[in-house]
Design a protein around this motif. Structure first.
Motif, PDB file in Angstrom:
ATOM      1  N   GLY A 407       0.755  -1.092   0.117  1.00 23.66           N
ATOM      2  CA  GLY A 407       0.036  -0.024  -0.036  1.00 23.66           C
ATOM      3  C   GLY A 407       0.939   1.250   0.026  1.00 23.66           C
ATOM      4  N   LEU A 408       0.190   2.402  -0.343  1.00 23.81           N
ATOM      5  CA  LEU A 408       0.958   3.862  -0.543  1.00 23.81           C
ATOM      6  C   LEU A 408       0.345   4.388   1.079  1.00 23.81           C
ATOM      7  CD1 LEU A 408       2.645   5.808  -1.708  1.00 23.81           C
ATOM      8  CD2 LEU A 408       0.765   6.492  -2.924  1.00 23.81           C
ATOM      9  N   HIS A 409       1.487   5.140   1.575  1.00 22.09           N
ATOM     10  CA  HIS A 409       1.281   5.850   2.870  1.00 22.09           C
ATOM     11  C   HIS A 409       1.888   7.185   2.654  1.00 22.09           C
ATOM     12  CE1 HIS A 409       0.075   2.158   5.342  1.00 22.09           C
ATOM     13  NE2 HIS A 409       0.977   1.420   4.352  1.00 22.09           N
ATOM     14  N   ARG A 410       0.944   8.232   3.237  1.00 18.63           N
ATOM     15  CA  ARG A 410       1.458   9.671   3.410  1.00 18.63           C
ATOM     16  C   ARG A 410       1.771   9.945   4.697  1.00 18.63           C
ATOM     17  NH1 ARG A 410      -2.664  13.968   1.327  1.00 18.63           N
ATOM     18  NH2 ARG A 410      -2.777  14.054   3.680  1.00 18.63           N
ATOM     19  N   GLY A 411       3.125  10.474   4.789  1.00 17.86           N
ATOM     20  CA  GLY A 411       3.393  10.950   6.266  1.00 17.86           C
ATOM     21  C   GLY A 411       3.490  12.550   6.062  1.00 17.86           C
ATOM     22  N   ASP A 412       3.044  13.228   7.332  1.00 20.86           N
ATOM     23  CA  ASP A 412       3.340  14.707   7.376  1.00 20.86           C
ATOM     24  C   ASP A 412       3.813  14.912   8.752  1.00 20.86           C
ATOM     25  OD1 ASP A 412       1.663  15.993   4.963  1.00 20.86           O
ATOM     26  OD2 ASP A 412       0.395  14.550   5.476  1.00 20.86           O
ATOM     27  N   ARG A 413       4.839  15.460   8.741  1.00 28.32           N
ATOM     28  CA  ARG A 413       5.622  15.778   9.884  1.00 28.32           C
ATOM     29  C   ARG A 413       5.389  17.125  10.581  1.00 28.32           C
ATOM     30  NH1 ARG A 413      10.699  16.780  12.416  1.00 28.32           N
ATOM     31  NH2 ARG A 413      11.475  15.028  13.679  1.00 28.32           N
ATOM     32  N   GLY A 414       4.984  17.299  11.833  1.00 26.49           N
ATOM     33  CA  GLY A 414       4.616  18.419  12.302  1.00 26.49           C
ATOM     34  C   GLY A 414       5.503  18.459  13.543  1.00 26.49           C
ATOM     35  N   PRO A 415       5.381  19.621  14.423  1.00 25.30           N
ATOM     36  CA  PRO A 415       5.878  19.786  15.571  1.00 25.30           C
ATOM     37  C   PRO A 415       5.796  18.463  16.642  1.00 25.30           C
ATOM     38  CG  PRO A 415       4.687  21.766  15.015  1.00 25.30           C
ATOM     39  CD  PRO A 415       4.231  20.728  14.154  1.00 25.30           C
ATOM     40  N   SER A 416       4.722  18.092  16.709  1.00 23.73           N
ATOM     41  CA  SER A 416       4.396  16.878  17.582  1.00 23.73           C
ATOM     42  C   SER A 416       4.674  15.442  16.844  1.00 23.73           C
ATOM     43  CB  SER A 416       2.938  17.030  18.027  1.00 23.73           C
ATOM     44  OG  SER A 416       1.997  16.806  17.056  1.00 23.73           O
ATOM     45  N   GLY A 417       5.382  15.540  15.754  1.00 25.95           N
ATOM     46  CA  GLY A 417       5.607  13.963  15.257  1.00 25.95           C
ATOM     47  C   GLY A 417       5.020  13.801  13.779  1.00 25.95           C
ATOM     48  N   TRP A 418       4.864  12.563  13.630  1.00 26.46           N
ATOM     49  CA  TRP A 418       4.349  12.342  12.448  1.00 26.46           C
ATOM     50  C   TRP A 418       2.779  11.805  12.337  1.00 26.46           C
ATOM     51  CZ3 TRP A 418       6.688  12.350   7.570  1.00 26.46           C
ATOM     52  CH2 TRP A 418       8.115  12.404   7.667  1.00 26.46           C
ATOM     53  N   THR A 419       2.066  12.173  11.334  1.00 24.54           N
ATOM     54  CA  THR A 419       0.502  12.059  10.965  1.00 24.54           C
ATOM     55  C   THR A 419       0.504  11.124   9.783  1.00 24.54           C
ATOM     56  OG1 THR A 419      -0.198  13.949  12.196  1.00 24.54           O
ATOM     57  CG2 THR A 419      -1.723  12.895  10.583  1.00 24.54           C
ATOM     58  N   TRP A 420       0.150   9.999   9.882  1.00 27.60           N
ATOM     59  CA  TRP A 420       0.103   9.040   8.517  1.00 27.60           C
ATOM     60  C   TRP A 420      -1.020   8.714   8.166  1.00 27.60           C
ATOM     61  CZ3 TRP A 420       4.471   7.599   6.220  1.00 27.60           C
ATOM     62  CH2 TRP A 420       5.545   7.880   6.883  1.00 27.60           C
ATOM     63  N   ARG A 421      -1.235   8.546   6.849  1.00 27.58           N
ATOM     64  CA  ARG A 421      -2.683   8.266   6.080  1.00 27.58           C
ATOM     65  C   ARG A 421      -2.360   7.115   5.159  1.00 27.58           C
ATOM     66  NH1 ARG A 421      -7.457  12.443   4.499  1.00 27.58           N
ATOM     67  NH2 ARG A 421      -8.793  10.649   3.365  1.00 27.58           N
ATOM     68  N   ALA A 422      -3.205   6.195   4.978  1.00 30.92           N
ATOM     69  CA  ALA A 422      -2.999   4.940   4.139  1.00 30.92           C
ATOM     70  C   ALA A 422      -3.842   5.606   3.021  1.00 30.92           C
ATOM     71  CB  ALA A 422      -3.530   3.938   4.753  1.00 30.92           C
ATOM     72  N   LEU A 423      -3.069   5.791   1.726  1.00 30.41           N
ATOM     73  CA  LEU A 423      -3.727   6.240   0.589  1.00 30.41           C
ATOM     74  C   LEU A 423      -4.292   5.136  -0.356  1.00 30.41           C
ATOM     75  CD1 LEU A 423      -1.079   8.852  -0.305  1.00 30.41           C
ATOM     76  CD2 LEU A 423      -2.995   9.218   1.178  1.00 30.41           C
ATOM     77  N   THR A 424      -3.778   3.927  -0.150  1.00 34.64           N
ATOM     78  CA  THR A 424      -4.171   2.919  -1.034  1.00 34.64           C
ATOM     79  C   THR A 424      -4.426   1.615  -0.325  1.00 34.64           C
ATOM     80  OG1 THR A 424      -1.891   2.104  -1.876  1.00 34.64           O
ATOM     81  CG2 THR A 424      -2.955   4.079  -3.178  1.00 34.64           C
ATOM     82  N   GLY A 425      -5.131   0.698  -0.753  1.00 34.48           N
ATOM     83  CA  GLY A 425      -5.140  -0.481   0.100  1.00 34.48           C
ATOM     84  C   GLY A 425      -5.888  -0.213   1.193  1.00 34.48           C
ATOM     85  N   SER A 426      -6.533  -1.333   1.730  1.00 36.48           N
ATOM     86  CA  SER A 426      -7.057  -1.437   3.013  1.00 36.48           C
ATOM     87  C   SER A 426      -6.108  -0.811   4.138  1.00 36.48           C
ATOM     88  CB  SER A 426      -7.607  -2.749   3.493  1.00 36.48           C
ATOM     89  OG  SER A 426      -8.421  -2.799   4.671  1.00 36.48           O
ATOM     90  N   PRO A 427      -6.631   0.049   5.002  1.00 30.68           N
ATOM     91  CA  PRO A 427      -7.821   0.642   5.085  1.00 30.68           C
ATOM     92  C   PRO A 427      -8.009   1.877   4.399  1.00 30.68           C
ATOM     93  CG  PRO A 427      -6.650   1.316   7.282  1.00 30.68           C
ATOM     94  CD  PRO A 427      -5.513   0.326   6.024  1.00 30.68           C
ATOM     95  N   ALA A 428      -7.372   2.254   3.265  1.00 32.16           N
ATOM     96  CA  ALA A 428      -7.544   3.408   2.748  1.00 32.16           C
ATOM     97  C   ALA A 428      -8.797   3.744   2.502  1.00 32.16           C
ATOM     98  CB  ALA A 428      -6.621   3.659   1.518  1.00 32.16           C
ATOM     99  N   ASP A 429      -9.392   4.979   2.221  1.00 33.91           N
ATOM    100  CA  ASP A 429     -10.849   5.404   1.856  1.00 33.91           C
ATOM    101  C   ASP A 429     -11.019   5.057   0.389  1.00 33.91           C
ATOM    102  OD1 ASP A 429     -11.326   6.413   4.379  1.00 33.91           O
ATOM    103  OD2 ASP A 429     -10.752   8.412   4.127  1.00 33.91           O
ATOM    104  N   THR A 430     -10.005   5.270  -0.524  1.00 42.09           N
ATOM    105  CA  THR A 430     -10.225   5.017  -1.895  1.00 42.09           C
ATOM    106  C   THR A 430      -9.195   3.953  -2.201  1.00 42.09           C
ATOM    107  OG1 THR A 430      -9.082   6.841  -2.514  1.00 42.09           O
ATOM    108  CG2 THR A 430     -11.325   7.203  -2.235  1.00 42.09           C
TER     109      THR A 430
END
Length: 813
Positions: A407-430
């Motif tokens: 699957g493909l994951h997008r990571g956004d790094r902010g002051p408090s660490g990483w926020t990850w979102r699954a972009l493809t494959g389960s459990p992605a929304d699309t």
């Protein structure tokens, strides 16, 4: 197989057993094992299975595929042998002026008659354009017709001077070009011998110059035939060099922004550099290298033995320690942030391994000169890390990355660490089916992403939240090609990448080539349920008329009378209807209704099964290979099981008439049976044509049932044999054919001396019973041919190419 494997089901069987390397490795071993390339098969295992995991792999793979010796890896002589044979065969001139023509999914082709032949089931890996009337617009003489089927996109490149201009390379050797951001495509590169594409790269200083690395590092590296170059933006291509890349697969290519002559190549053979535009190369590292990233005055290389850095344009490299890194890596990628070259990332997989042999995922980030360990995406599936792995940094934000595996994951790094979102494959929304191999970002529109993988090419306008398949409807690779002898109309086909929504078909009274080479998202093997999913068989009479019956092969499960831990149950039942692709009243299940008769195949599990068991049919008689021979005389309502004498499995079949079946085995034996006194006689052997060579296909001449031809899928001397006495004696009719594996044979019913064979590269013809052979090559891409059949009413030869569509040629001039 997801070209391989289904992203949410890596098991090779219904028992849910997972194993190191997953289905992609099993598929490679089946392909290379049948072909007799043991050293290449051993190299595949050692590249994909982590240290200490060989025993687990051998235990779980035993009986599923041929296993090479798993002692310490030696030289991969097989890959060089394969590539050299491919180059030699590709260099031979066409034997006749007759030109192959691509056939559209409407059954028509240039210069074809109205009753055009049809070949069913598209073994296609990356049809990524809409085209016109089923063809890629502006195609070259070797263009691939668009056939609503795709699979593995292995390489992507965006023109730095024109963001609407894209190039996509496929695992089956085609380069496609788009000038409208992927909405329409033109097929390239014509007759250049590139059976697989691994990497593409534009010259950033002179974007009319583009380079292509052949041989797909992620999978079929052994098809590497060197480096190609284009000076017109990818419209036409020539070979720039063969050495040192013969038999190697490309993972990545890069052109130095400071010098158009300086190139970097990451391949299965290591890291090499060129200072003359790719004409000659110098090996800098001889360890498998997956990615090379260019930064401000530095070159970063990700290799099996870790991360390496050069500050002298790649002349020398020094190891760059990563805290807590495993040794060695099973996969590693590195990327530099375009918006801030001081920031870089490394995304890897290695020890420790879990109970199923899956490696641990690692992520590091560099700011300045310091590398630190970072949080990895939660739930990331690393089982297929040797096959599917990518890393890209957003062009406008050094704190945003895209990390891919199945699957493909997008990571956004902010002051408090990483926020990850699954972009493809389960459990992605699309969900977008995996696995993924390459991702490109549009530097002028950073929200736009292009994702290439086993399900083709997808484009996202919003950084991966939503996805659009680049040729409109969702398409999938077919894995069971077939040719119909009479009917011109297309027939549905069971696909391999999304077994829940598509079908691939076999047709009666015709040879169907075994496809042991690649399949997006296969879930289970039709008979022993070890490899691929259920698939549909339209049943037709020997005169070509339809019986209005279609049948699916299902892996049996506990909802339908079997048990999920039973590896030996397969069912055959009514085909799914077109609206929901499932039998009526069975919308919630993957198998047939409980009343469906079952084929039990607890047959010689110690003998590795073919990746795709063959199926042949004549009239109402069906025969299916595998660990035993199963035959039905009533369109699949009832079945007889004939055990194979001794260990072995059926890899090739012929049903010359409804009362006789011939079966070829992986060990080279040819067996036969006949319907006598209301029963099938036990399988009896003929004399063995070539011991130890897998039988790929069998053909019996229509006018003389004692004249039998056999072709072998094992490379070497003796790939074609003919018998004039029903198998009592055999003569080698291989002549000067290339020493490459063959896949199919078809005969001319009007001329007993005329035959055609197909194999890993092209189609060959004989007019003298096999004394001499010549390539039937004009207009045909250099590609793996899966199925071959003569359409007698129109005298046109039909060929199905792996990932390159269906083609036809007039055989009488």
């Amino acid at each position: 197989m997801a070209d391989v494997d289904d992203p949410d089901d890596n098991s090779p069987g219904t028992d849910g057993v997972r194993l190191p390397g997953g289905a992609p490795l099993l598929h490679l071993l089946s392909l290379l094992g049948d072909a007799g390339y043991e050293s290449a098969a051993a190299a595949a295992v050692h590249a994909a299975v982590g240290p200490g995991q060989l025993g687990l792999f051998a235990e779980r793979a035993a009986g599923r595929v041929p296993l090479p010796p798993l002692h310490a890896a030696g030289p991969d002589t097989g890959a060089t042998t394969i590539a050299r044979e491919i180059l030699a065969a590709a260099a031979l001139p066409a034997s006749t002026p007759a030109r192959w023509q691509p056939v559209s999914n409407t059954g028509s082709s240039p210069n074809s008659v109205s009753a055009a032949p049809d070949i069913i089931g598209v073994p296609s890996h990356a049809v990524i354009g809409s085209g016109t009337a089923g063809f890629v617009p502006g195609s070259s003489d070797c263009a691939c017709p668009v056939e609503n089927a795709d699979g593995r996109v292995s390489a992507l490149a965006l023109d730095p001077s024109d963001p609407a201009h894209l190039l996509a390379g496929t695992g089956d050797g085609e380069i496609r070009e788009s000038h409208d951001r992927g909405d329409t495509w033109t097929a390239r590169p014509g007759r250049v011998p590139a059976p697989a594409v691994g990497a593409l790269a534009f010259d950033p200083r002179s974007p009319r110059t583009v380079y292509c690395g052949t041989g797909e590092g992620d999978h079929r590296w052994f098809l590497g035939t060197g480096l190609l170059a284009s000076t017109d933006g990818g419209a036409t291509w020539t070979t720039r060099c063969v050495e040192p890349f013969l038999g190697q697969g490309f993972f990545a290519l890069a052109v130095d922004p400071a010098s158009s002559l300086r190139l970097y190549a990451a391949t299965t053979g290591g890291l090499s550099t060129s200072s003359d535009g790719g004409a000659t190369w110098t090996a800098r590292r001889t360890v498998r290298t997956w990615t090379v990233a260019l930064g401000a005055g530095e070159v970063l290389a990700a290799s099996a033995d870790g991360l390496w850095r050069s500050t002298d344009s790649g002349t020398t490299f020094l190891a760059t320690p990563l805290p807590g890194a495993p040794t060695p890596f099973i996969r590693l990628a590195v990327a530099v942030a375009p918006a801030d070259p001081a920031v870089a990332y490394a995304w890897g997989a290695g020890a420790p391994y879990d109970a199923d042999g899956a490696p641990t995922a690692y992520l590091w980030r560099r700011t300045g000169a310091v590398w630190t360990a970072e949080q990895v995406p939660p739930g990331v599936d690393t089982t297929q890390a040797p096959y599917s792995w990518l890393l890209t940094v957003a062009p406008d934000d050094p704190g945003r990355i895209y990390a891919g595996s199945i699957g493909l994951h997008r990571g956004d790094r902010g002051p408090s660490g990483w926020t990850w979102r699954a972009l493809t494959g389960s459990p992605a929304d699309t969900p977008v089916p995996g696995a993924h191999h390459t991702l490109a970002t549009d530097p002028t529109t950073p929200d736009t992403l292009y994702l290439g993988g086993d399900s083709g090419l997808h484009r996202s306008p919003d950084r991966g939240i939503t996805w659009h398949h680049c040729h409109g409807p969702k398409n999938t690779e077919f894995g069971a090609p077939a040719c119909h002898p009479v009917e011109p109309d297309p027939t549905p086909g069971r696909t391999e990448a999304d077994t829940r929504t598509h079908r691939a078909a076999h047709t009666a009274h015709q040879p169907v080539a075994d496809d042991r080479t690649a399949h997006s998202g296969s879930r289970r093997h039709p008979i022993d349920d070890a490899h691929t999913a259920d698939r549909t068989y339209p049943i037709r009479n020997s005169d070509g008329t339809a019986t209005n019956a279609e049948y699916d092969l299902y892996p049996a499960d506990d909802d339908h009378g079997g048990h999920p831990s039973d590896n030996n149950n397969t069912a055959i039942g009514p085909a799914r209807n077109e609206s929901n692709h499932r039998p009526a009243g069975d919308e919630n299940h993957h198998g047939p209704a409980p009343s469906t008769p079952r084929i039990h195949s607890a047959d010689n599990r110690g003998a590795a099964w073919p990746w795709r068991p063959p199926l042949r049919a004549t009239g109402h008689t069906l025969a299916i290979g595998g660990g035993a021979l199963h035959i039905s005389r009533d369109d699949g309502d009832h079945w007889d099981r004939l055990p194979v004498p001794g260990p072995g499995c059926v890899t090739g079949l012929a049903v010359p008439d409804p009362h006789r079946v011939l079966a070829g085995l992986r060990d080279g034996r040819v067996l036969h049976t006949a319907w006598v006194n209301q029963r099938w006689l036990p399988l009896r052997p003929t004399r063995v044509p070539r011991a130890g060579a897998a039988v790929a296909d069998i053909a019996v001449h229509a006018a003389d049932d004692a004249r039998i031809w056999v072709v072998h899928g094992t490379a070497g001397d003796g790939t074609v044999f003919r018998s004039e006495d029903g198998g009592s004696t055999w003569k080698d009719r291989s002549g000067a054919l290339p020493r490459l594996p063959l896949t199919a044979i078809t005969l001319d019913p009007a001329d007993p001396e005329r035959a055609w064979v197909a194999g890993w590269l092209g189609v060959w013809t004989t007019a003298d019973g096999g004394d001499t052979w010549a390539p039937l090559a004009a207009g045909l891409p250099h590609a793996h041919v899966l199925a071959l059949h003569l359409h007698v009413p129109t005298r046109r030869l039909c060929a199905r190419l792996r990932g390159r569509g269906r083609w036809e040629v007039a055989v009488d001039g």
